[in-house]
Design a protein around this motif. Sequence first.
Motif, PDB file in Angstrom:
ATOM      1  N   ALA A  67       0.723  -1.220  -0.048  1.00  0.00           N
ATOM      2  CA  ALA A  67      -0.095   0.032  -0.055  1.00  0.00           C
ATOM      3  C   ALA A  67       0.945   1.324  -0.043  1.00  0.00           C
ATOM      4  O   ALA A  67       2.070   1.235   0.721  1.00  0.00           O
ATOM      5  N   PRO A  68       0.324   2.331  -0.746  1.00  0.00           N
ATOM      6  CA  PRO A  68       1.155   3.545  -0.621  1.00  0.00           C
ATOM      7  C   PRO A  68       1.274   4.192   0.762  1.00  0.00           C
ATOM      8  O   PRO A  68       0.481   4.063   1.782  1.00  0.00           O
ATOM      9  N   LYS A  69       2.313   5.108   0.983  1.00  0.00           N
ATOM     10  CA  LYS A  69       2.347   5.602   2.341  1.00  0.00           C
ATOM     11  C   LYS A  69       1.251   6.074   2.790  1.00  0.00           C
ATOM     12  O   LYS A  69       1.018   5.964   4.080  1.00  0.00           O
ATOM     13  N   GLU A  70       0.547   6.790   2.002  1.00  0.00           N
ATOM     14  CA  GLU A  70      -0.489   7.646   2.504  1.00  0.00           C
ATOM     15  C   GLU A  70      -1.807   6.698   3.170  1.00  0.00           C
ATOM     16  O   GLU A  70      -2.233   6.832   4.249  1.00  0.00           O
ATOM     17  N   VAL A  71      -1.809   5.606   2.412  1.00  0.00           N
ATOM     18  CA  VAL A  71      -2.760   4.533   2.817  1.00  0.00           C
ATOM     19  C   VAL A  71      -2.147   3.920   3.991  1.00  0.00           C
ATOM     20  O   VAL A  71      -2.984   3.585   4.956  1.00  0.00           O
ATOM     21  N   GLN A  72      -1.108   3.823   4.229  1.00  0.00           N
ATOM     22  CA  GLN A  72      -0.416   2.913   5.601  1.00  0.00           C
ATOM     23  C   GLN A  72      -0.539   4.153   6.753  1.00  0.00           C
ATOM     24  O   GLN A  72      -0.982   3.538   7.980  1.00  0.00           O
ATOM     25  N   LYS A  73      -0.559   5.315   6.400  1.00  0.00           N
ATOM     26  CA  LYS A  73      -0.892   6.203   7.317  1.00  0.00           C
ATOM     27  C   LYS A  73      -2.041   6.409   7.871  1.00  0.00           C
ATOM     28  O   LYS A  73      -2.356   6.626   9.183  1.00  0.00           O
ATOM     29  N   GLU A  74      -3.113   6.247   7.077  1.00  0.00           N
ATOM     30  CA  GLU A  74      -4.525   6.050   7.392  1.00  0.00           C
ATOM     31  C   GLU A  74      -4.970   4.978   8.329  1.00  0.00           C
ATOM     32  O   GLU A  74      -5.499   5.129   9.258  1.00  0.00           O
ATOM     33  N   LYS A  75      -4.052   3.833   7.865  1.00  0.00           N
ATOM     34  CA  LYS A  75      -4.325   2.713   8.644  1.00  0.00           C
ATOM     35  C   LYS A  75      -3.749   2.631  10.169  1.00  0.00           C
ATOM     36  O   LYS A  75      -4.165   2.203  10.943  1.00  0.00           O
ATOM     37  N   ILE A  76      -2.640   3.489  10.264  1.00  0.00           N
ATOM     38  CA  ILE A  76      -2.064   3.755  11.626  1.00  0.00           C
ATOM     39  C   ILE A  76      -3.144   4.539  12.405  1.00  0.00           C
ATOM     40  O   ILE A  76      -3.447   4.083  13.360  1.00  0.00           O
ATOM     41  N   ALA A  77      -3.525   5.385  11.709  1.00  0.00           N
ATOM     42  CA  ALA A  77      -4.583   6.217  12.487  1.00  0.00           C
ATOM     43  C   ALA A  77      -5.667   5.719  12.896  1.00  0.00           C
ATOM     44  O   ALA A  77      -6.651   5.864  13.719  1.00  0.00           O
ATOM     45  N   LYS A  78      -6.143   4.645  11.960  1.00  0.00           N
ATOM     46  CA  LYS A  78      -7.490   3.648  12.428  1.00  0.00           C
ATOM     47  C   LYS A  78      -7.146   2.615  13.142  1.00  0.00           C
ATOM     48  O   LYS A  78      -7.917   1.860  13.339  1.00  0.00           O
ATOM     49  N   LEU A  79      -5.807   2.530  13.589  1.00  0.00           N
ATOM     50  CA  LEU A  79      -5.449   1.317  14.571  1.00  0.00           C
ATOM     51  C   LEU A  79      -5.256   0.079  13.872  1.00  0.00           C
ATOM     52  O   LEU A  79      -5.584  -1.016  14.665  1.00  0.00           O
ATOM     53  N   GLU A  80      -5.083   0.067  12.688  1.00  0.00           N
ATOM     54  CA  GLU A  80      -5.032  -1.168  11.831  1.00  0.00           C
ATOM     55  C   GLU A  80      -3.593  -1.417  11.632  1.00  0.00           C
ATOM     56  O   GLU A  80      -3.350  -2.321  10.754  1.00  0.00           O
ATOM     57  N   MET A  81      -2.596  -0.606  11.921  1.00  0.00           N
ATOM     58  CA  MET A  81      -1.214  -0.710  11.505  1.00  0.00           C
ATOM     59  C   MET A  81      -0.365  -0.359  12.502  1.00  0.00           C
ATOM     60  O   MET A  81      -0.517   0.651  13.271  1.00  0.00           O
ATOM     61  N   LEU A  82       0.636  -0.766  12.720  1.00  0.00           N
ATOM     62  CA  LEU A  82       1.925  -0.516  13.654  1.00  0.00           C
ATOM     63  C   LEU A  82       2.772   0.552  13.074  1.00  0.00           C
ATOM     64  O   LEU A  82       3.158   0.459  11.756  1.00  0.00           O
ATOM     65  N   GLU A  83       3.455   1.284  13.862  1.00  0.00           N
ATOM     66  CA  GLU A  83       4.757   1.945  13.359  1.00  0.00           C
ATOM     67  C   GLU A  83       5.884   0.889  13.704  1.00  0.00           C
ATOM     68  O   GLU A  83       5.934   0.151  14.677  1.00  0.00           O
ATOM     69  N   ALA A  84       7.032   1.299  12.890  1.00  0.00           N
ATOM     70  CA  ALA A  84       8.296   0.381  13.066  1.00  0.00           C
ATOM     71  C   ALA A  84       8.501   0.792  14.540  1.00  0.00           C
ATOM     72  O   ALA A  84       9.294  -0.205  15.048  1.00  0.00           O
ATOM     73  N   GLU A  85       8.414   1.837  15.107  1.00  0.00           N
ATOM     74  CA  GLU A  85       8.860   2.264  16.413  1.00  0.00           C
ATOM     75  C   GLU A  85       8.227   1.096  17.732  1.00  0.00           C
ATOM     76  O   GLU A  85       8.673   1.056  18.563  1.00  0.00           O
ATOM     77  N   ASP A  86       7.236   0.909  17.366  1.00  0.00           N
ATOM     78  CA  ASP A  86       6.301   0.013  18.281  1.00  0.00           C
ATOM     79  C   ASP A  86       7.121  -1.386  18.349  1.00  0.00           C
ATOM     80  O   ASP A  86       7.128  -2.012  19.365  1.00  0.00           O
ATOM     81  N   ILE A  87       7.578  -1.916  17.300  1.00  0.00           N
ATOM     82  CA  ILE A  87       8.298  -3.184  17.449  1.00  0.00           C
ATOM     83  C   ILE A  87       9.667  -2.911  17.792  1.00  0.00           C
ATOM     84  O   ILE A  87      10.454  -3.878  18.755  1.00  0.00           O
TER      85      ILE A  87
END
Length: 252
Positions: A204-224
């Motif tokens: 997915a494009p970076k913009e889509v990934q950011k949206e998923k992070i905001a929706k709590l559907e994806m983690l940030e690398a810093e979380d790992i």
Amino acid sequence: MENLSNYFGQNIIQKRIVVTGGTTGIGKAIAELLVSLGGRVFIFGRDENDFNNAMNDIKEKLKAGEIYGVAADITQKDDIDLIWNKVDHVLGGIDILINNAALPARGIIEGSYDDWKYILETNVLGYIAFAKEAVNRMKEQQSGHIVNIGSMSAEVKEKTGVIYVSTKTAIRGFSTALRKEINPLGIKVSHIEPGAVTSNMQTAPKEVQKEKIAKLEMLEAEDIAMSVLFCLAQPKRCDIVSMQVRPHLQLI
């Protein structure tokens, strides 16, 4: 409990650390965090531009610790020898190995034998080869910690990622058996399986990934990276053997 800053930093400061695939995504986030806590960190990745960007970025933020590295490919024996020669020279050994270098792969209908061979050599043989070299050094000092970054794909077994699932299932088994072999040598083994994490591996494009992070559907690398730190911070008596880290709304 003692001061938490001391608790999390006591096993990192001045430790000799190697992060495979440490130039982007999860690997870079781990390297940045461990350097910030005073670790002496060595990173590498196969893309020279990514390597140079990572080194420059980490050096700009550097307030503690040390960062070293080289552009190298984990599938090439000559490069593996080069990496360990440099690690021995600049770090004088190793205390912590973060096995992280991996590539995405899709189903069996796509791709070719050569594609799969390169994926397997990166995602599986690379982990084994680096664990072997780390253990050779750690066993002499009767201490060390190996953290293998796996994937929730080993549990979900999605049909769209048959090749990747195969490699991450192998890492799950490798981690379990490796711990049984080397724990008596004083060496810890932890296995972390992230769910969806924003990275270059995502289609997915970076913009889509950011949206998923905001929706709590994806983690940030810093979380790992924080999960890795939790494993490393434990006292000698305590092993975090296996950890699964999922986005709150990734319903696996």
